[in-house]
Design a protein around this motif. Sequence first.
Motif, mmCIF file in Angstrom:
data_model
loop_
_atom_site.group_PDB
_atom_site.id
_atom_site.type_symbol
_atom_site.label_atom_id
_atom_site.label_comp_id
_atom_site.label_asym_id
_atom_site.label_seq_id
_atom_site.Cartn_x
_atom_site.Cartn_y
_atom_site.Cartn_z
ATOM 1 N N LEU A 523 40.901 129.766 118.618
ATOM 2 C CA LEU A 523 39.647 129.222 118.084
ATOM 3 C C LEU A 523 38.525 129.713 118.970
ATOM 4 N N ARG A 524 37.424 130.194 118.362
ATOM 5 C CA ARG A 524 36.346 130.782 119.159
ATOM 6 C C ARG A 524 35.048 130.732 118.387
ATOM 7 N N GLY A 525 33.961 130.861 119.107
ATOM 8 C CA GLY A 525 32.657 130.898 118.457
ATOM 9 C C GLY A 525 31.576 130.301 119.317
ATOM 10 N N ASN A 526 30.477 129.919 118.662
ATOM 11 C CA ASN A 526 29.327 129.293 119.307
ATOM 12 C C ASN A 526 29.208 127.850 118.859
ATOM 13 N N VAL A 527 28.772 126.991 119.772
ATOM 14 C CA VAL A 527 28.384 125.628 119.442
ATOM 15 C C VAL A 527 26.894 125.535 119.760
ATOM 16 N N GLY A 528 26.072 125.561 118.747
ATOM 17 C CA GLY A 528 24.640 125.607 118.958
ATOM 18 C C GLY A 528 24.237 126.921 119.592
ATOM 19 N N ALA A 529 23.091 126.905 120.235
ATOM 20 C CA ALA A 529 22.562 128.126 120.835
ATOM 21 C C ALA A 529 22.923 128.256 122.304
ATOM 22 N N ARG A 530 23.597 127.252 122.883
ATOM 23 C CA ARG A 530 23.801 127.236 124.327
ATOM 24 C C ARG A 530 25.247 127.396 124.770
ATOM 25 N N LEU A 531 26.204 127.313 123.867
ATOM 26 C CA LEU A 531 27.602 127.346 124.296
ATOM 27 C C LEU A 531 28.395 128.326 123.437
ATOM 28 N N ALA A 532 29.117 129.218 124.107
ATOM 29 C CA ALA A 532 30.088 130.099 123.463
ATOM 30 C C ALA A 532 31.444 129.827 124.095
ATOM 31 N N PHE A 533 32.496 129.842 123.284
ATOM 32 C CA PHE A 533 33.820 129.540 123.814
ATOM 33 C C PHE A 533 34.873 130.379 123.105
ATOM 34 N N ASP A 534 36.011 130.490 123.765
ATOM 35 C CA ASP A 534 37.165 131.200 123.212
ATOM 36 C C ASP A 534 38.408 130.541 123.804
ATOM 37 N N THR A 535 39.267 130.010 122.960
ATOM 38 C CA THR A 535 40.471 129.353 123.451
ATOM 39 C C THR A 535 41.676 129.836 122.664
ATOM 40 N N ALA A 536 42.819 129.902 123.331
ATOM 41 C CA ALA A 536 44.048 130.393 122.696
ATOM 42 C C ALA A 536 45.242 129.627 123.230
ATOM 43 N N LEU A 537 46.177 129.351 122.349
ATOM 44 C CA LEU A 537 47.494 128.828 122.702
ATOM 45 C C LEU A 537 48.519 129.894 122.340
ATOM 46 N N TYR A 538 49.487 130.144 123.227
ATOM 47 C CA TYR A 538 50.469 131.183 122.929
ATOM 48 C C TYR A 538 51.866 130.751 123.366
ATOM 49 N N ARG A 539 52.839 131.361 122.732
ATOM 50 C CA ARG A 539 54.250 131.201 123.069
ATOM 51 C C ARG A 539 54.900 132.577 122.942
ATOM 52 N N MET A 540 55.480 133.036 124.013
ATOM 53 C CA MET A 540 56.124 134.350 124.009
ATOM 54 C C MET A 540 57.548 134.219 124.536
#
Length: 720
Positions: A523-540
């Motif tokens: 899940l990733r993107g912007n929240v308003g004009a002040r916050l950008a984020f990128d998060t990932a869950l993985y299993r290998m």
Amino acid sequence: MKKSVGSLALALAFAVPVWAGHGEYLETVVVTATRDHSSLSDTAASVGVLDEDTVRALKSSHSSELLNRISGVNIVQLGSSGEGVAAAIRQPVSYSPVYLYLENGVPTRSAGFFNHNALYEVNTSVANGVEIIKGPGSALYGSDAIGAVINILSGQPPRENARSMILEAGADGWRRAQLNAAQLQRNYGFTARINVSNSDGWRDQTAAQRRDATLSWAWDASDSLSLNTVLTASTLDMETGGSGLRYNDYRQDPEQAGNRIGFRDVSALRLTSAIEKRLDSGVLTVTPYLRSNELQYVATWTLNSGRVQPPPPWCSTCLAQLDSQDAHINDSGHDSAGVLVKYRHDLSEDSFVIVGVDLDATRGYQQQTYIERTDSDAGPYWLSYREAGELYDYTVDFFAASPYVHLEQQLSPRWRLTAGVRYDSFRYDYDNRLADIAAGSPDDPATAIYEDSHYREPDQIVEMEHFSPKLGLIFDISDSLNAYTAYRHAFRIPDAGQMFRAGATVDATSLEPVKANSLELGLRGNVGARLAFDTALYRMEKRDDILSVTEASGARRNVNAGQTGHYGLELNLDIRLTGSLDLGLAYSRAKHRFADWQDGRNDYSGNDMPDAPEDFANLRLSWHPPVLGGGRVELEGWYQGEHWLDENNDSDGVATDRDRYKGHTLINLRADYPLTDAISLYTRVLNLTDRHYAETTSKWGPRYTPGRPRTAFVGVNWSF
């Protein structure tokens, strides 16, 4: 700190409101996934991106200072702040072929000749940018692309005329000069980036000299035909006395050398020419390349004490023996010629298919000479040695052919499908230039001490092949928020050293590729004009991993019998707190475990893997007020969690043996200030609080490699 950072990461990862703001983050341009310009929103993978402005602002002296700003990425500086490199990206700190290193999309080394230090062969300090695909790559990438695909962008076509020079000095005799130039002339563009650095090293016997050059020539031959040719060259000459110390020495006298005989000489040369032809319904790209790598070193990790030692505390069934039967000097290299051919066919405005083939022909060689310790010092560190005999001398002709297909289909305005498959075919043609040695061969008393543990395979051809499927799905929640899921299969072939420089293992050439299956949610993107984020869950899950077993006959054999599991969370945050204050966070939490791992003597199944910290965090606060006139001050904190030193995961009852490393927190300070439009001053202070810590640890001893103490640098940047 671990609990507080972890709680913050989890709260932010799963409590982000799904309302629209500006979509700038999703519009980030990436080139690695498809070897073509695309947006992050169209990529079904976790991709960390550092642009050229970030590279220039950091003025890093080692790739770890740059790349560790990306969540889930831990580049380890080896040799007590030397030039060496290891990586921990969705894997423990690893020296195995589980990472694919690229320069402008072209592998910096042939798949059959991996080296975990590959990043020191690239001029990262003056790169045009960095992209890291975390986890397996797309169908465009083959062997070694398991933990990550790391792409250094160099020699990109210039956007404007520019010239600049950097002069820098620092503690422990550090000196560096860089020259950057770019020139546009009608439909041509030229760039040159030169780097020269010298260091005396803060530990004894750790001096280093580095020379790099990146030259490029870009030509727009017509509206539909362009070419960009890049030549990169690097040489590195360093003393490698910065190896691990016994615990008391590490605590009380970290500046002493771990040995006084180590050296490493490196040279790398690469020439690529990306030719792009735009057609009515697509783009054809042909990238021929040449590369040459040479490497000479003392294998300091094999030295141990050079004396007969009792069994180690973690192996009760082992016998007392000389602990340096593999001590050697290495001389190796490989020369390659190859081509990457890719055709992108547009199916519609938002959909396309890529078909391509990668071809690589390489001639490699390796010579290794056994060495014996000759000094009479009672300590565990080598002071002198003699060459005692040849271990290996062979050549390998390696050929790889890898066709692939990659599809991206816009299913609806919000749903996008990505899929691909790759077929890799490999061929090793091995020529042993010494006498063959098989298990059970008659002993020559003069050479038995090392030949008994160094079998030599007869001349032979080894072939292998592998299919790699990929599948991803992307959903646009809003204009500024994007989710994806992906399954990617990856593998790595046994490299030439693992098969033909097999030590005391038998039938090493019967090994098969190691496989990995990865599932990921992001899940990733912007929240308003002040916050950008990128998060990932993985299993290998990795299977058919290579481990050593001892048979009833006493013979050692490397087999594809290991299975490991890797699970984690990655979070990247960039927050504009005020108009002059920014906060950045890169955090990851992971578990790396043996799922099935029996080496004949021990069963480690279910245990945590060694050298696998659960937490990494990079927290940055940057202040850039108007009063600094374009300058800035940044305070950076870097946290590494604790980890096991060996596979046992418990105390063995030996008072002098330490089983865990407790981790560390480092604080760094950076600042720059423009004196004029053309001249700026800058400084950086690494390990500001002078924390005593270990770069790496080893169960053998155990040993600890001390990290650098507080170290300051100052420099001037002149544009002209």
